[in-house]
Design an enzyme around this catalytic site. Sequence first.
Site, PDB file in Angstrom:
ATOM      1  N   GLY A 279       2.566   1.789  10.817  1.00 25.38           N
ATOM      2  CA  GLY A 279       3.459   2.931  10.666  1.00 25.38           C
ATOM      3  C   GLY A 279       4.150   3.329  11.955  1.00 25.38           C
TER       4      GLY A 279
ATOM      5  CD  GLU B 172      -3.310  -3.064   7.393  1.00 26.21           C
ATOM      6  OE1 GLU B 172      -2.169  -3.205   6.936  1.00 26.21           O
ATOM      7  OE2 GLU B 172      -4.015  -2.078   7.157  1.00 26.21           O
TER       8      GLU B 172
ATOM      9  CG  ASN C 187      -1.710   1.217   1.434  1.00 27.10           C
ATOM     10  OD1 ASN C 187      -1.830   2.029   0.509  1.00 27.10           O
ATOM     11  ND2 ASN C 187      -2.280   1.387   2.612  1.00 27.10           N
ATOM     12  CD1 TRP C 188       3.404   1.114  -2.932  1.00 28.27           C
ATOM     13  CD2 TRP C 188       3.521   2.412  -4.749  1.00 28.27           C
ATOM     14  NE1 TRP C 188       4.171   0.461  -3.866  1.00 28.27           N
ATOM     15  CE2 TRP C 188       4.269   1.236  -4.997  1.00 28.27           C
ATOM     16  CE3 TRP C 188       3.455   3.382  -5.761  1.00 28.27           C
ATOM     17  CZ2 TRP C 188       4.930   1.000  -6.199  1.00 28.27           C
ATOM     18  CZ3 TRP C 188       4.108   3.151  -6.959  1.00 28.27           C
ATOM     19  CH2 TRP C 188       4.841   1.972  -7.177  1.00 28.27           C
ATOM     20  CE  LYS C 189       0.254   3.231   4.788  1.00 30.23           C
ATOM     21  NZ  LYS C 189       0.275   3.331   6.223  1.00 30.23           N
TER      22      LYS C 189
ATOM     23  N   GLY D 187       3.059  -1.308   4.253  1.00 20.53           N
ATOM     24  CA  GLY D 187       3.051   0.130   4.010  1.00 20.53           C
ATOM     25  C   GLY D 187       4.448   0.620   3.701  1.00 20.53           C
ATOM     26  N   GLY D 188       5.119   1.141   4.720  1.00 22.17           N
ATOM     27  CA  GLY D 188       6.437   1.768   4.553  1.00 22.17           C
ATOM     28  C   GLY D 188       7.438   0.940   3.756  1.00 22.17           C
TER      29      GLY D 188
ATOM     30  CG  HIS E  44      -5.506   1.513   5.297  1.00 21.93           C
ATOM     31  ND1 HIS E  44      -5.066   2.465   6.184  1.00 21.93           N
ATOM     32  CD2 HIS E  44      -4.468   0.661   5.107  1.00 21.93           C
ATOM     33  CE1 HIS E  44      -3.803   2.206   6.501  1.00 21.93           C
ATOM     34  NE2 HIS E  44      -3.420   1.125   5.856  1.00 21.93           N
TER      35      HIS E  44
ATOM     36  CB  SER F  51       5.567  -2.143  11.835  1.00 16.76           C
ATOM     37  OG  SER F  51       5.055  -0.843  12.096  1.00 16.76           O
TER      38      SER F  51
ATOM     39  CD  GLU G  21      -2.716   5.227   6.850  1.00 16.30           C
ATOM     40  OE1 GLU G  21      -2.733   5.351   5.620  1.00 16.30           O
ATOM     41  OE2 GLU G  21      -1.751   4.711   7.456  1.00 16.30           O
TER      42      GLU G  21
HETATM   43  C1  PEP Z   1      -0.504  -0.209   6.143  1.00 17.02           C
HETATM   44  O1  PEP Z   1      -0.585   0.969   5.863  1.00 17.02           O
HETATM   45  O2  PEP Z   1      -1.411  -0.983   5.786  1.00 17.02           O
HETATM   46  C2  PEP Z   1       0.669  -0.671   6.880  1.00 17.02           C
HETATM   47  C3  PEP Z   1       0.656  -1.898   7.323  1.00 17.02           C
HETATM   48  O3  PEP Z   1       1.681   0.221   7.050  1.00 17.02           O
HETATM   49  P1  PEP Z   1       3.129  -0.085   7.693  1.00 17.02           P
HETATM   50  O4  PEP Z   1       3.629  -1.362   7.059  1.00 17.02           O
HETATM   51  O5  PEP Z   1       3.961   1.091   7.336  1.00 17.02           O
HETATM   52  O6  PEP Z   1       2.909  -0.253   9.154  1.00 17.02           O
END
Ligand code: PEP
Length: 251
Positions: free
Chosen positions: A172, A166, A9-11, A233-234, A94, A212, A96
Amino acid sequence: MRKHIVAGNWKMNNDLADTAGLITNLKKERNLGDAEVIIAPTFVNLYKAFESLSDSNIKVAAQNMHQEESGAFTGEISAKMLKGIGINTVILGHSERRAYFHETDELLAKKVNSALKNELRIIFCFGEELQDRKDEKHEDVVATQLENALFHLDKDAWSNIILAYEPVWAIGTGETASPEQAQEMHQFIRNTIASTYGQEVADGVSILYGGSVKPTNAKEIFNKKDVDGGLIGGAALNATDFFEIVNAFQQ
Ligand code: PEP
């Protein structure tokens, strides 16, 4: 056997040039295992990403969509529009979107219906907040999210649902659920589905873990019996890290 899936997920990251650059790097990497690989760039770069990856095994998903098919909804994008440019998968729910755009389970149920009507596969995200876990309510919270947004579906619809558990406190933040915590919740989620839809449906649903995940912890999380992949994510913003995670399945 359930499908292994690793989705990035590039957000709201990567402009057009960055998108092209990251895709070039992703195409240099090799999927050494059996995991399906998906990336979800921002809407504005979705078609470009889709076109650039048409000669590869990497699939492209949208990060969101509106629940209506068309109409006076300025700034929104529908399932039909996604389907029209060749997108087959959408991330819904998600944390967010839930936190910053006030998406409720009831709204998500409508999005789910619209996505399925338009033959999109859904990566459905859900998970508890830190306080829920401290209060030992995490199982209740997660079961309620699933019931409210997904349990109106009939059995057949589940072949187009991918779940992404999640825990909000792990997204994050650098803090990851331990592999044992992940397994415990994934098993609970599978049992919850089984109690409504039967064991066959529950055993067929891929449940991804998100929060993460990094090259350093992917293997021990993915090793757990009910963890079928990850929503990243990251670490999805770097091709080498992302594919180290993809390849954590078969090491
Ligand atoms: C996400 O945004 O779905 C996520 C899991 O982010 P991160 O891996 O950065 O925690």
